[in-house]
Write an enzyme that holds these catalytic residues in place. Structure first.
Site, PDB file in Angstrom:
ATOM      1  N   SER A   1      12.954 -16.160 -19.106  1.00  0.00           N
ATOM      2  CA  SER A   1      12.152 -16.780 -18.201  1.00  0.00           C
ATOM      3  C   SER A   1      12.684 -18.508 -18.010  1.00  0.00           C
ATOM      4  O   SER A   1      12.734 -19.055 -18.828  1.00  0.00           O
ATOM      5  CB  SER A   1      10.874 -16.908 -18.673  1.00  0.00           C
ATOM      6  OG  SER A   1      10.344 -15.398 -18.801  1.00  0.00           O
TER       7      SER A   1
ATOM      8  N   ARG B   1       5.623 -23.613 -26.067  1.00  0.00           N
ATOM      9  CA  ARG B   1       7.053 -23.430 -25.848  1.00  0.00           C
ATOM     10  C   ARG B   1       7.888 -24.903 -26.274  1.00  0.00           C
ATOM     11  O   ARG B   1       8.705 -24.891 -25.587  1.00  0.00           O
ATOM     12  CB  ARG B   1       7.647 -22.978 -24.487  1.00  0.00           C
ATOM     13  CG  ARG B   1       7.008 -21.619 -24.025  1.00  0.00           C
ATOM     14  CD  ARG B   1       7.619 -20.460 -25.008  1.00  0.00           C
ATOM     15  NE  ARG B   1       6.692 -19.257 -24.603  1.00  0.00           N
ATOM     16  CZ  ARG B   1       5.853 -18.605 -24.943  1.00  0.00           C
ATOM     17  NH1 ARG B   1       5.171 -19.298 -26.025  1.00  0.00           N
ATOM     18  NH2 ARG B   1       5.315 -17.454 -24.431  1.00  0.00           N
TER      19      ARG B   1
ATOM     20  N   GLU C   1      13.108 -24.155 -18.920  1.00  0.00           N
ATOM     21  CA  GLU C   1      12.958 -23.498 -20.367  1.00  0.00           C
ATOM     22  C   GLU C   1      14.445 -23.986 -20.986  1.00  0.00           C
ATOM     23  O   GLU C   1      14.243 -24.200 -22.356  1.00  0.00           O
ATOM     24  CB  GLU C   1      12.379 -22.371 -20.561  1.00  0.00           C
ATOM     25  CG  GLU C   1      11.997 -22.154 -21.789  1.00  0.00           C
ATOM     26  CD  GLU C   1      11.294 -20.714 -22.022  1.00  0.00           C
ATOM     27  OE1 GLU C   1      11.564 -19.988 -23.067  1.00  0.00           O
ATOM     28  OE2 GLU C   1      10.397 -20.579 -21.307  1.00  0.00           O
TER      29      GLU C   1
END
Length: 377
Positions: free
Chosen positions: A265, A188, A369
């Site tokens: 998320s 990510r 994130e």
């Protein structure tokens, strides 16, 4: 979820009069919108006011960023707005809205401009019988953000499909194509994330013209497809199941469903290094007893499930309750949601509560994130 392309500019804003700023933007071809609330441009639906310069072509986008950089004006690049948490005070600079949408298909791939809608692109590739992106169905946001955070889902990451990325180098003003090897991909992340050095202008992806999916690597998806790990299935069938699975977790946008008023998320799955793993496992056993802990191989050690840790730390779906403007999703504990009246401060407070609770119980620090602007989680 996907958002900025790339993250917000951290340069100091120079003092420029409104008339000077309008004259500057008029020369670039951008369409200017005054006092737009960034809650209107983000899937979390929070964020204060800003001046927005909308760029409908790559040429306008390049000219606008170059002009603002030359004038020393802070820039926040926004496309899909699905991975962005902005302060309630807004942004003191210019929000450059990436509204470029061009898509060009080849026999075994596709090139798309940064502002193109990601899921519409995935649907179009499936319609063309091209395999590779089907496991990334239903992810909101823009094409240009996918290499920034190496978007992945259901066993597939953009890194594995990427041929090259067209970038604007903000230091030199040059535009060039960059190979995947230059982008420093990780879980990510990439060298583009949390950096203002370059702007993604376009992405070229290599796809499979056979009409079959990428090899299935995610157990849950393989099971619902009646497949074994490594099997392949028709792309349309895989897309259908991925959308169904994501919708069941509140991960497909629906304006009527507050569980989708989120940034997807909120925390990445933590990677625990080999030297710390025994300590973390001991903490889990001390609190939960002998349990099966979901772990996945990672280059630095083992990747744990953030959602699993959140739930075992005592945070249930819907935490902290119906009276709270910001709550964990009722479908998925990894999503922090706006129940209709939350502001950025509410989201931040919930994120800190969850992060600190997991750390206190298991000694694992969850990392957010989304890109944050004007706030610290």
């Amino acid at each position: 979820m996907l958002d900025t392309v790339p993250s917000s500019d951290v340069r100091t804003t120079r003092t420029v009069s409104p008339d000077q700023l309008r004259d500057l933007l008029a020369e670039t071809g951008a369409v200017v919108h005054d006092s737009v609330r960034l809650s209107e441009l983000t899937t979390l639906r929070v964020g204060g006011p800003a001046l927005v310069a909308e760029c409908g072509s790559t040429e306008t986008l390049v000219a606008t960023v170059r002009a603002l950089d030359a004038a020393g004006i802070a820039v926040l690049l926004v496309a899909g707005g699905s991975n962005l948490l902005v302060d309630d005070a807004g942004f003191d600079g210019v929000v450059v809205r990436v509204a470029t949408t061009g898509v060009e298909f080849g026999a075994d791939g596709v090139t798309a401009e940064a502002g193109a809608n990601w899921d519409e692109l995935v649907a179009a590739t499936v319609g063309q019988g091209l395999g590779g992106l089907e496991c990334l169905s239903g992810i909101p946001g823009s094409v240009g953000a996918t290499p920034v955070q190496n978007v992945g889902a259901y066993g597939v990451e953009v890194e594995s499909l990427l041929r090259r990325v067209r970038l604007l180098d903000r230091a030199t003003g040059a535009v060039r194509w960059a190979a995947p090897a230059e982008l420093g991909f990780g879980y990510r992340t990439s060298v583009l994330k949390h950096s203002d050095a370059a702007v993604v202008l376009a992405v070229e992806l290599g796809l499979d013209p056979s009409g079959m999916s990428a090899p299935l690597r995610y157990g849950e998806l393989a099971r619902v497809l009646g497949a074994e790990a490594g099997d392949r299935r028709p792309v349309a069938r895989v897309r259908e199941e991925v959308l169904r699975l994501r919708a069941g977790k509140g991960m497909v946008l629906d304006a009527a469903d507050h569980d989708t008023w989120s940034a997807g998320s909120f925390f990445t799955n933590p990677v625990v290094t080999d030297d710390r793993l025994p300590q973390v496992m001991a903490a889990i056993t001390a609190h939960l007893g002998e349990v099966n802990v979901p772990t996945y191989p990672a280059p630095e050690g083992a990747k744990l499930s953030a959602g699993w840790l959140i739930e075992r730390a005592g945070f249930a779906k819907g935490f902290p309750g119906e009276q709270s403007p910001a709550r964990l999703s009722t479908k998925h504990t990894l999503a922090l949601t706006n129940r209709g009246a939350a502001n950025a401060a509410d989201i931040v407070a919930l994120a800190r509560t969850v992060r600190d609770g997991v750390y206190e119980r298991f000694g694992v620090l969850l990392e957010p994130e989304p890109v944050t602007v004007g706030v610290n989680v």
